[in-house]
Enzyme design. Structure first.
Site, PDB file in Angstrom:
ATOM      1  N   ASP A   1     -76.178 163.413   2.105  1.00 39.79           N
ATOM      2  CA  ASP A   1     -76.327 165.165   1.466  1.00 39.79           C
ATOM      3  C   ASP A   1     -76.892 165.793   2.138  1.00 39.79           C
ATOM      4  O   ASP A   1     -77.319 166.909   0.971  1.00 39.79           O
ATOM      5  CB  ASP A   1     -77.048 163.981   0.066  1.00 39.79           C
ATOM      6  CG  ASP A   1     -78.166 163.982   0.801  1.00 39.79           C
ATOM      7  OD1 ASP A   1     -78.904 164.515   1.733  1.00 39.79           O
ATOM      8  OD2 ASP A   1     -78.537 162.816   0.054  1.00 39.79           O
TER       9      ASP A   1
ATOM     10  N   GLU B   1     -73.249 155.822   4.099  1.00 39.37           N
ATOM     11  CA  GLU B   1     -73.943 156.453   3.291  1.00 39.37           C
ATOM     12  C   GLU B   1     -73.670 157.351   1.971  1.00 39.37           C
ATOM     13  O   GLU B   1     -74.240 158.568   1.961  1.00 39.37           O
ATOM     14  CB  GLU B   1     -75.963 157.029   3.261  1.00 39.37           C
ATOM     15  CG  GLU B   1     -76.615 156.861   2.471  1.00 39.37           C
ATOM     16  CD  GLU B   1     -77.780 157.376   2.718  1.00 39.37           C
ATOM     17  OE1 GLU B   1     -77.929 158.642   2.170  1.00 39.37           O
ATOM     18  OE2 GLU B   1     -78.804 156.623   3.808  1.00 39.37           O
TER      19      GLU B   1
ATOM     20  N   GLU C   1     -79.106 168.193  -2.974  1.00 35.29           N
ATOM     21  CA  GLU C   1     -78.130 167.056  -1.921  1.00 35.29           C
ATOM     22  C   GLU C   1     -77.886 166.384  -2.521  1.00 35.29           C
ATOM     23  O   GLU C   1     -76.499 166.118  -2.878  1.00 35.29           O
ATOM     24  CB  GLU C   1     -79.328 165.869  -1.851  1.00 35.29           C
ATOM     25  CG  GLU C   1     -79.889 166.874  -0.239  1.00 35.29           C
ATOM     26  CD  GLU C   1     -81.294 167.636  -0.839  1.00 35.29           C
ATOM     27  OE1 GLU C   1     -81.578 167.717  -1.809  1.00 35.29           O
ATOM     28  OE2 GLU C   1     -82.124 168.160   0.274  1.00 35.29           O
TER      29      GLU C   1
ATOM     30  N   HIS D   1     -91.431 166.908   1.627  1.00 37.61           N
ATOM     31  CA  HIS D   1     -90.962 168.033   1.838  1.00 37.61           C
ATOM     32  C   HIS D   1     -89.474 168.000   1.057  1.00 37.61           C
ATOM     33  O   HIS D   1     -88.994 169.955   0.864  1.00 37.61           O
ATOM     34  CB  HIS D   1     -89.899 167.795   3.001  1.00 37.61           C
ATOM     35  CG  HIS D   1     -88.930 166.818   3.029  1.00 37.61           C
ATOM     36  ND1 HIS D   1     -87.302 166.894   3.113  1.00 37.61           N
ATOM     37  CD2 HIS D   1     -88.062 165.272   3.104  1.00 37.61           C
ATOM     38  CE1 HIS D   1     -87.085 166.043   1.990  1.00 37.61           C
ATOM     39  NE2 HIS D   1     -87.218 165.206   2.595  1.00 37.61           N
TER      40      HIS D   1
ATOM     41  N   ARG E   1     -86.705 169.797  -1.640  1.00 35.26           N
ATOM     42  CA  ARG E   1     -86.807 171.075  -1.835  1.00 35.26           C
ATOM     43  C   ARG E   1     -87.412 171.791  -3.212  1.00 35.26           C
ATOM     44  O   ARG E   1     -88.088 172.423  -3.861  1.00 35.26           O
ATOM     45  CB  ARG E   1     -85.487 172.402  -1.776  1.00 35.26           C
ATOM     46  CG  ARG E   1     -85.417 172.390  -0.443  1.00 35.26           C
ATOM     47  CD  ARG E   1     -83.648 173.051  -0.567  1.00 35.26           C
ATOM     48  NE  ARG E   1     -84.200 174.019   0.726  1.00 35.26           N
ATOM     49  CZ  ARG E   1     -83.968 174.118   2.035  1.00 35.26           C
ATOM     50  NH1 ARG E   1     -84.267 173.379   2.672  1.00 35.26           N
ATOM     51  NH2 ARG E   1     -83.624 175.173   2.813  1.00 35.26           N
TER      52      ARG E   1
ATOM     53  N   HIS F   1     -93.853 168.212   7.419  1.00 37.71           N
ATOM     54  CA  HIS F   1     -92.883 168.422   7.634  1.00 37.71           C
ATOM     55  C   HIS F   1     -92.621 170.208   8.430  1.00 37.71           C
ATOM     56  O   HIS F   1     -93.580 170.695   7.751  1.00 37.71           O
ATOM     57  CB  HIS F   1     -92.091 168.306   6.132  1.00 37.71           C
ATOM     58  CG  HIS F   1     -90.539 169.083   6.630  1.00 37.71           C
ATOM     59  ND1 HIS F   1     -90.191 170.299   7.033  1.00 37.71           N
ATOM     60  CD2 HIS F   1     -89.260 167.854   6.594  1.00 37.71           C
ATOM     61  CE1 HIS F   1     -88.433 169.550   7.074  1.00 37.71           C
ATOM     62  NE2 HIS F   1     -88.038 168.770   6.777  1.00 37.71           N
TER      63      HIS F   1
END
Ligand code: UD1
Ligand code: UDP
Length: 365
Positions: free
Chosen positions: A97, A119, A133, A206, A208, A239
Protein backbone atom coordinates in the site's frame (compact mmCIF):
# COMPACT_ATOMS: atom_id res chain seq x y z
CA UNK A 1 9.65 -19.11 -23.76
CA UNK A 2 9.72 -18.05 -20.09
CA UNK A 3 7.18 -15.38 -19.16
CA UNK A 4 8.55 -11.97 -18.17
CA UNK A 5 7.77 -10.73 -14.69
CA UNK A 6 8.62 -7.25 -13.46
CA UNK A 7 8.67 -6.52 -9.73
CA UNK A 8 8.36 -2.86 -8.79
CA UNK A 9 8.86 -1.77 -5.18
CA UNK A 10 10.70 0.88 -3.25
CA UNK A 11 10.39 0.86 0.55
CA UNK A 12 11.84 -1.31 3.29
CA UNK A 13 8.71 -3.34 4.05
CA UNK A 14 8.03 -3.99 0.37
CA UNK A 15 11.59 -5.27 -0.08
CA UNK A 16 11.35 -7.51 3.00
CA UNK A 17 8.10 -9.03 1.78
CA UNK A 18 8.99 -9.28 -1.94
CA UNK A 19 12.52 -10.73 -1.67
CA UNK A 20 11.38 -14.20 -0.50
CA UNK A 21 9.05 -14.31 -3.53
CA UNK A 22 11.75 -13.12 -5.94
CA UNK A 23 14.14 -15.81 -4.66
CA UNK A 24 11.43 -18.46 -4.99
CA UNK A 25 10.43 -17.43 -8.53
CA UNK A 26 14.06 -17.28 -9.63
CA UNK A 27 14.28 -21.04 -9.09
CA UNK A 28 11.60 -21.61 -11.76
CA UNK A 29 12.37 -22.06 -15.47
CA UNK A 30 8.99 -20.90 -16.74
CA UNK A 31 9.45 -17.26 -15.66
CA UNK A 32 12.11 -14.59 -16.02
CA UNK A 33 12.22 -12.19 -13.08
CA UNK A 34 13.32 -8.58 -13.32
CA UNK A 35 13.36 -6.09 -10.46
CA UNK A 36 12.79 -2.34 -10.58
CA UNK A 37 13.41 -0.49 -7.33
CA UNK A 38 12.07 3.03 -7.16
CA UNK A 39 14.40 4.22 -4.41
CA UNK A 40 11.46 5.73 -2.46
CA UNK A 41 13.59 4.48 0.44
CA UNK A 42 17.28 4.59 -0.28
CA UNK A 43 19.31 3.14 2.58
CA UNK A 44 16.46 1.20 4.21
CA UNK A 45 15.63 -0.71 1.03
CA UNK A 46 19.24 -1.21 -0.12
CA UNK A 47 20.15 -2.91 3.13
CA UNK A 48 17.37 -5.48 2.65
CA UNK A 49 18.34 -6.14 -0.98
CA UNK A 50 21.89 -6.79 0.12
CA UNK A 51 20.80 -9.22 2.81
CA UNK A 52 18.73 -11.24 0.30
CA UNK A 53 21.36 -10.79 -2.42
CA UNK A 54 18.84 -9.31 -4.86
CA UNK A 55 20.33 -7.01 -7.50
CA UNK A 56 17.84 -4.69 -9.18
CA UNK A 57 17.72 -4.37 -12.97
CA UNK A 58 16.39 -0.81 -12.66
CA UNK A 59 16.88 1.78 -9.94
CA UNK A 60 14.81 4.95 -10.26
CA UNK A 61 16.63 6.54 -7.30
CA UNK A 62 13.81 9.00 -6.58
CA UNK A 63 14.21 9.70 -2.84
CA UNK A 64 14.35 13.29 -1.56
CA UNK A 65 14.76 14.38 2.06
CA UNK A 66 11.33 16.02 2.44
CA UNK A 67 9.58 14.13 -0.33
CA UNK A 68 5.87 14.75 -0.81
CA UNK A 69 3.32 12.22 -1.94
CA UNK A 70 3.13 14.06 -5.29
CA UNK A 71 6.93 13.83 -5.73
CA UNK A 72 6.87 10.07 -5.22
CA UNK A 73 3.79 9.49 -7.37
CA UNK A 74 5.07 11.55 -10.29
CA UNK A 75 8.59 10.08 -10.37
CA UNK A 76 7.43 6.48 -9.94
CA UNK A 77 4.67 6.79 -12.54
CA UNK A 78 7.16 7.98 -15.14
CA UNK A 79 10.10 5.79 -14.11
CA UNK A 80 8.14 2.55 -13.65
CA UNK A 81 6.38 3.28 -16.94
CA UNK A 82 9.72 3.45 -18.71
CA UNK A 83 10.88 0.20 -17.06
CA UNK A 84 7.67 -1.52 -18.20
CA UNK A 85 8.12 -0.19 -21.75
CA UNK A 86 11.66 -1.51 -21.99
CA UNK A 87 10.92 -4.99 -20.59
CA UNK A 88 7.37 -5.65 -21.92
CA UNK A 89 6.45 -7.90 -18.99
CA UNK A 90 3.47 -10.28 -19.00
CA UNK A 91 2.88 -9.34 -15.35
CA UNK A 92 3.89 -6.46 -13.05
CA UNK A 93 4.06 -7.38 -9.37
CA UNK A 94 3.51 -4.77 -6.66
CA UNK A 95 3.19 -5.06 -2.92
CA UNK A 96 0.91 -3.64 -0.26
CA UNK A 97 0.00 0.00 0.00
CA UNK A 98 2.82 2.47 -0.43
CA UNK A 99 2.86 5.33 -2.91
CA UNK A 100 5.39 3.37 -4.99
CA UNK A 101 2.81 0.56 -5.13
CA UNK A 102 0.01 2.83 -6.28
CA UNK A 103 2.06 4.62 -8.95
CA UNK A 104 3.65 1.44 -10.31
CA UNK A 105 0.26 -0.29 -10.56
CA UNK A 106 -1.11 2.75 -12.37
CA UNK A 107 1.81 2.78 -14.81
CA UNK A 108 1.09 -0.87 -15.66
CA UNK A 109 -2.66 -0.23 -15.91
CA UNK A 110 -2.09 2.67 -18.34
CA UNK A 111 -0.18 0.24 -20.57
CA UNK A 112 -2.71 -2.56 -20.30
CA UNK A 113 -0.20 -4.81 -18.50
CA UNK A 114 -1.76 -7.12 -15.86
CA UNK A 115 -0.92 -6.34 -12.25
CA UNK A 116 -0.45 -8.87 -9.45
CA UNK A 117 -1.00 -7.42 -5.99
CA UNK A 118 0.84 -9.13 -3.16
CA UNK A 119 -0.64 -8.49 0.33
CA UNK A 120 -4.02 -7.58 -1.11
CA UNK A 121 -7.28 -6.96 0.70
CA UNK A 122 -6.13 -5.32 3.95
CA UNK A 123 -8.66 -2.70 4.97
CA UNK A 124 -9.60 -0.29 7.73
CA UNK A 125 -12.35 1.26 5.58
CA UNK A 126 -11.19 4.66 6.80
CA UNK A 127 -9.36 6.47 4.06
CA UNK A 128 -7.62 8.80 6.55
CA UNK A 129 -6.07 5.99 8.60
CA UNK A 130 -3.58 4.74 7.73
CA UNK A 131 -2.98 7.68 5.41
CA UNK A 132 -2.43 7.46 2.50
CA UNK A 133 -2.09 3.65 2.58
CA UNK A 134 -5.80 2.80 2.80
CA UNK A 135 -6.43 4.77 -0.38
CA UNK A 136 -3.40 3.26 -2.12
CA UNK A 137 -4.36 -0.35 -1.52
CA UNK A 138 -7.99 0.16 -2.47
CA UNK A 139 -6.97 1.88 -5.71
CA UNK A 140 -4.52 -0.94 -6.52
CA UNK A 141 -7.31 -3.51 -6.02
CA UNK A 142 -9.27 -1.76 -8.77
CA UNK A 143 -6.51 -2.24 -11.35
CA UNK A 144 -5.02 -5.58 -10.27
CA UNK A 145 -5.94 -8.83 -11.99
CA UNK A 146 -4.35 -11.20 -9.46
CA UNK A 147 -4.86 -10.56 -5.74
CA UNK A 148 -2.69 -12.45 -3.25
CA UNK A 149 -4.48 -12.07 0.06
CA UNK A 150 -2.57 -13.03 3.20
CA UNK A 151 -5.65 -14.18 5.11
CA UNK A 152 -9.17 -15.44 4.44
CA UNK A 153 -10.52 -12.20 5.88
CA UNK A 154 -8.49 -10.07 3.45
CA UNK A 155 -9.79 -12.25 0.59
CA UNK A 156 -13.35 -11.79 1.83
CA UNK A 157 -12.92 -8.01 1.84
CA UNK A 158 -11.95 -8.13 -1.84
CA UNK A 159 -14.81 -10.39 -2.89
CA UNK A 160 -17.26 -8.22 -0.95
CA UNK A 161 -15.98 -5.25 -2.95
CA UNK A 162 -16.92 -7.01 -6.18
CA UNK A 163 -13.61 -8.57 -7.21
CA UNK A 164 -13.96 -11.89 -9.02
CA UNK A 165 -13.32 -14.61 -6.40
CA UNK A 166 -11.40 -16.69 -8.97
CA UNK A 167 -8.73 -13.99 -9.08
CA UNK A 168 -8.29 -13.84 -5.29
CA UNK A 169 -5.88 -16.32 -3.67
CA UNK A 170 -5.28 -16.84 0.05
CA UNK A 171 -1.56 -17.42 0.43
CA UNK A 172 -0.35 -16.18 3.83
CA UNK A 173 1.95 -13.22 4.17
CA UNK A 174 5.50 -13.51 2.79
CA UNK A 175 6.79 -11.59 5.83
CA UNK A 176 6.61 -14.87 7.77
CA UNK A 177 8.77 -16.49 5.05
CA UNK A 178 11.31 -13.67 5.53
CA UNK A 179 11.78 -14.65 9.19
CA UNK A 180 13.31 -17.96 8.17
CA UNK A 181 16.14 -16.07 6.43
CA UNK A 182 17.01 -13.94 9.44
CA UNK A 183 16.30 -15.77 12.70
CA UNK A 184 19.40 -17.03 14.51
CA UNK A 185 18.98 -19.37 17.43
CA UNK A 186 22.27 -18.32 18.99
CA UNK A 187 22.04 -14.63 18.20
CA UNK A 188 24.22 -12.27 20.20
CA UNK A 189 24.87 -8.56 19.78
CA UNK A 190 26.21 -5.56 21.70
CA UNK A 191 22.64 -4.25 21.83
CA UNK A 192 21.44 -7.41 23.54
CA UNK A 193 24.38 -7.13 25.97
CA UNK A 194 23.29 -3.57 26.73
CA UNK A 195 19.81 -4.81 27.66
CA UNK A 196 21.30 -7.38 30.06
CA UNK A 197 18.79 -8.91 32.51
CA UNK A 198 16.23 -6.19 31.97
CA UNK A 199 13.06 -6.73 29.94
CA UNK A 200 13.43 -5.39 26.43
CA UNK A 201 10.70 -3.15 25.03
CA UNK A 202 11.15 -2.44 21.34
CA UNK A 203 9.61 0.80 20.07
CA UNK A 204 9.01 1.94 16.48
CA UNK A 205 6.94 4.85 15.16
CA UNK A 206 6.76 6.31 11.71
CA UNK A 207 3.24 6.61 10.27
CA UNK A 208 2.29 9.88 8.63
CA UNK A 209 -0.90 10.17 10.71
CA UNK A 210 1.16 9.62 13.92
CA UNK A 211 3.53 12.50 13.19
CA UNK A 212 3.29 15.59 15.38
CA UNK A 213 1.23 15.42 18.60
CA UNK A 214 0.45 11.65 18.61
CA UNK A 215 4.11 10.71 18.19
CA UNK A 216 5.17 13.18 20.88
CA UNK A 217 2.62 11.66 23.29
CA UNK A 218 3.89 8.14 22.55
CA UNK A 219 7.51 9.19 23.14
CA UNK A 220 6.61 11.14 26.34
CA UNK A 221 5.04 7.96 27.72
CA UNK A 222 8.12 5.93 26.82
CA UNK A 223 10.26 8.48 28.67
CA UNK A 224 8.04 8.34 31.75
CA UNK A 225 8.10 4.55 31.81
CA UNK A 226 11.87 4.43 31.33
CA UNK A 227 12.37 6.83 34.23
CA UNK A 228 10.05 4.92 36.57
CA UNK A 229 10.92 1.31 35.72
CA UNK A 230 14.39 0.01 36.52
CA UNK A 231 13.53 -3.47 35.25
CA UNK A 232 13.01 -2.49 31.61
CA UNK A 233 15.17 -1.22 28.77
CA UNK A 234 13.79 0.49 25.68
CA UNK A 235 15.37 0.10 22.25
CA UNK A 236 14.02 2.61 19.72
CA UNK A 237 15.37 2.24 16.18
CA UNK A 238 14.46 5.57 14.61
CA UNK A 239 12.99 5.79 11.15
CA UNK A 240 15.05 8.32 9.12
CA UNK A 241 12.04 10.53 8.26
CA UNK A 242 12.96 14.03 9.55
CA UNK A 243 9.67 14.34 11.51
CA UNK A 244 10.48 11.15 13.46
CA UNK A 245 14.06 12.24 14.17
CA UNK A 246 12.82 15.57 15.55
CA UNK A 247 10.11 14.03 17.74
CA UNK A 248 12.67 11.59 19.22
CA UNK A 249 14.76 14.49 20.56
CA UNK A 250 12.78 14.29 23.77
CA UNK A 251 14.10 10.75 24.37
CA UNK A 252 17.77 11.67 24.10
CA UNK A 253 20.04 11.30 27.14
CA UNK A 254 17.80 8.83 29.00
CA UNK A 255 19.85 6.02 30.57
CA UNK A 256 17.26 3.29 29.97
CA UNK A 257 16.46 4.27 26.38
CA UNK A 258 18.72 3.38 23.48
CA UNK A 259 18.01 5.42 20.36
CA UNK A 260 19.40 3.55 17.39
CA UNK A 261 19.60 4.20 13.69
CA UNK A 262 17.35 1.86 11.68
CA UNK A 263 18.53 -1.66 12.44
CA UNK A 264 19.52 -4.15 9.79
CA UNK A 265 16.79 -6.73 9.28
CA UNK A 266 18.76 -9.57 10.83
CA UNK A 267 19.36 -7.56 14.02
CA UNK A 268 15.81 -6.24 14.09
CA UNK A 269 14.17 -9.65 13.73
CA UNK A 270 16.41 -11.21 16.35
CA UNK A 271 15.81 -8.40 18.83
CA UNK A 272 12.09 -8.55 18.13
CA UNK A 273 12.08 -12.28 18.83
CA UNK A 274 13.75 -11.62 22.19
CA UNK A 275 11.59 -8.67 23.21
CA UNK A 276 9.27 -8.81 26.19
CA UNK A 277 6.88 -6.38 24.57
CA UNK A 278 6.64 -4.14 21.51
CA UNK A 279 5.13 -0.67 21.09
CA UNK A 280 4.70 0.07 17.41
CA UNK A 281 2.59 1.66 14.69
CA UNK A 282 4.24 -0.52 12.04
CA UNK A 283 2.26 -2.93 9.88
CA UNK A 284 5.05 -5.46 9.36
CA UNK A 285 6.03 -5.53 13.02
CA UNK A 286 2.46 -6.49 14.00
CA UNK A 287 2.72 -9.51 11.71
CA UNK A 288 6.24 -10.59 12.66
CA UNK A 289 5.82 -10.38 16.43
CA UNK A 290 3.08 -13.00 16.43
CA UNK A 291 5.50 -15.60 15.06
CA UNK A 292 7.47 -15.28 18.30
CA UNK A 293 4.52 -14.83 20.66
CA UNK A 294 5.65 -11.31 21.55
CA UNK A 295 2.72 -9.02 22.50
CA UNK A 296 2.36 -5.78 20.55
CA UNK A 297 0.64 -2.64 21.81
CA UNK A 298 -0.34 -1.01 18.53
CA UNK A 299 -0.03 2.76 18.85
CA UNK A 300 -2.69 3.48 16.25
CA UNK A 301 -6.41 4.22 16.29
CA UNK A 302 -7.26 1.29 14.02
CA UNK A 303 -5.57 -1.65 12.36
CA UNK A 304 -6.09 -3.46 9.06
CA UNK A 305 -4.82 -6.58 10.82
CA UNK A 306 -7.80 -7.54 13.03
CA UNK A 307 -6.75 -11.21 12.92
CA UNK A 308 -3.97 -10.29 15.35
CA UNK A 309 -6.38 -8.57 17.72
CA UNK A 310 -8.63 -11.64 17.67
CA UNK A 311 -5.81 -14.05 18.52
CA UNK A 312 -5.02 -11.76 21.44
CA UNK A 313 -1.42 -10.96 20.45
CA UNK A 314 -2.10 -7.39 19.32
CA UNK A 315 -3.89 -4.68 21.30
CA UNK A 316 -4.85 -1.28 19.91
CA UNK A 317 -3.85 1.48 22.33
CA UNK A 318 -3.83 4.62 20.15
CA UNK A 319 -1.60 7.46 21.25
CA UNK A 320 -3.22 8.44 24.55
CA UNK A 321 -0.55 8.72 27.24
CA UNK A 322 -2.62 7.32 30.11
CA UNK A 323 -3.81 4.35 28.03
CA UNK A 324 -0.33 3.39 26.84
CA UNK A 325 1.14 3.83 30.32
CA UNK A 326 -1.54 1.65 31.92
CA UNK A 327 -1.31 -1.09 29.29
CA UNK A 328 2.49 -1.30 29.48
CA UNK A 329 2.43 -1.45 33.30
CA UNK A 330 -0.27 -4.11 33.21
CA UNK A 331 1.84 -6.31 30.94
CA UNK A 332 4.91 -5.75 33.07
CA UNK A 333 3.20 -6.49 36.39
CA UNK A 334 0.39 -8.93 35.66
CA UNK A 335 1.93 -12.23 34.60
CA UNK A 336 -1.42 -13.89 33.81
CA UNK A 337 -2.43 -11.00 31.57
CA UNK A 338 0.96 -11.17 29.82
CA UNK A 339 0.62 -14.92 29.23
CA UNK A 340 -2.87 -14.38 27.80
CA UNK A 341 -1.41 -12.02 25.22
CA UNK A 342 1.34 -14.41 24.12
CA UNK A 343 -0.20 -15.56 20.88
CA UNK A 344 0.23 -19.32 20.28
CA UNK A 345 0.22 -19.10 16.46
CA UNK A 346 0.59 -16.57 13.66
CA UNK A 347 -2.67 -15.90 11.79
CA UNK A 348 -0.75 -14.07 9.06
CA UNK A 349 1.18 -16.96 7.62
CA UNK A 350 3.02 -20.26 7.95
CA UNK A 351 6.24 -19.40 6.13
CA UNK A 352 5.20 -20.89 2.76
CA UNK A 353 3.42 -17.94 1.16
CA UNK A 354 6.09 -17.34 -1.51
CA UNK A 355 5.84 -20.96 -2.75
CA UNK A 356 2.05 -20.68 -3.00
CA UNK A 357 2.20 -17.40 -4.91
CA UNK A 358 4.90 -18.71 -7.26
CA UNK A 359 2.85 -21.83 -8.02
CA UNK A 360 -0.27 -19.79 -8.76
CA UNK A 361 1.66 -17.43 -11.05
CA UNK A 362 3.18 -20.43 -12.86
CA UNK A 363 -0.31 -21.85 -13.49
CA UNK A 364 -2.15 -18.65 -14.36
CA UNK A 365 0.12 -16.67 -16.69
C1 UD1 B 1 6.75 4.91 3.59
C2 UD1 B 1 5.35 4.49 3.14
C3 UD1 B 1 4.62 3.78 4.27
C4 UD1 B 1 5.44 2.65 4.84
C5 UD1 B 1 6.82 3.17 5.21
C6 UD1 B 1 7.70 2.05 5.67
C7 UD1 B 1 4.15 5.95 1.57
C8 UD1 B 1 3.31 7.15 1.42
N1 UD1 B 1 4.58 5.68 2.82
O1 UD1 B 1 6.58 5.87 4.62
O2 UD1 B 1 3.40 3.26 3.77
O3 UD1 B 1 4.80 2.17 5.99
O4 UD1 B 1 7.42 3.78 4.07
O5 UD1 B 1 8.83 2.52 6.34
O6 UD1 B 1 4.45 5.29 0.60
N2 UD1 B 1 14.34 8.32 4.44
C9 UD1 B 1 15.73 8.24 4.37
N3 UD1 B 1 16.28 7.05 3.97
C10 UD1 B 1 15.54 5.97 3.66
C11 UD1 B 1 14.15 6.06 3.75
C12 UD1 B 1 13.57 7.25 4.14
O7 UD1 B 1 16.43 9.19 4.63
O8 UD1 B 1 16.11 4.92 3.30
C13 UD1 B 1 13.72 9.61 4.85
C14 UD1 B 1 13.71 10.64 3.74
O9 UD1 B 1 13.92 11.91 4.31
C15 UD1 B 1 12.27 10.56 3.22
C16 UD1 B 1 11.52 10.27 4.51
O10 UD1 B 1 12.36 9.37 5.23
O11 UD1 B 1 11.86 11.74 2.59
C17 UD1 B 1 10.14 9.71 4.38
O12 UD1 B 1 10.11 8.60 3.49
P1 UD1 B 1 8.71 8.23 2.76
O13 UD1 B 1 8.93 7.00 1.96
O14 UD1 B 1 8.14 9.41 2.07
O15 UD1 B 1 7.72 7.95 3.97
P2 UD1 B 1 7.76 6.83 5.07
O16 UD1 B 1 7.28 7.41 6.35
O17 UD1 B 1 9.08 6.16 5.07
N1 UDP C 1 12.55 -3.09 10.45
C1 UDP C 1 13.93 -3.17 10.33
N2 UDP C 1 14.71 -2.34 11.08
C2 UDP C 1 14.17 -1.42 11.93
C3 UDP C 1 12.76 -1.34 12.03
C4 UDP C 1 11.98 -2.19 11.28
O1 UDP C 1 14.44 -3.99 9.57
O2 UDP C 1 14.93 -0.70 12.57
C5 UDP C 1 11.70 -3.98 9.62
C6 UDP C 1 10.69 -4.82 10.37
O3 UDP C 1 11.22 -6.10 10.66
C7 UDP C 1 9.51 -4.92 9.44
C8 UDP C 1 9.63 -3.71 8.57
O4 UDP C 1 10.91 -3.14 8.80
O5 UDP C 1 9.59 -6.04 8.59
C9 UDP C 1 8.55 -2.74 8.91
O6 UDP C 1 8.80 -1.54 8.29
P1 UDP C 1 8.05 -0.22 8.69
O7 UDP C 1 7.58 -0.29 10.09
O8 UDP C 1 8.96 0.88 8.31
O9 UDP C 1 6.82 -0.21 7.67
P2 UDP C 1 5.37 -0.83 7.68
O10 UDP C 1 5.46 -2.29 7.90
O11 UDP C 1 4.58 -0.12 8.74
O12 UDP C 1 4.83 -0.49 6.33
Amino acid sequence: MPKNLLFVFGTRPEAIKMCPLILTLRKRHDVRVRVCVTGQHRTLCDEVLELFDVHPDFDLNIMKKHQTLEDITESVLLGAGAAIDSTTPELVLVHGDTTTTLAAALAAFYRGVPVAHVEAGLRTYNVQSPYPEEFNRRAVSLVASMHFAPTARAAKNLVREGIDAERVFVTGNTVVDALSYTYRKNYSSPLLDMVGDRRLILVTAHRRESRGEPMLRIFETVKRLAREREDVFFVCPLHPAPEVQEAADLLRGEPRIHLAPPLGLLDFHNLLARSYLILSDSGGVQEEALSYGVPVLVTRERTERPEGIETGGLRLVGSDEARIYTEVCRLLDDRAEYERMKCPYNPFGDGHAAERIADIIGKVI
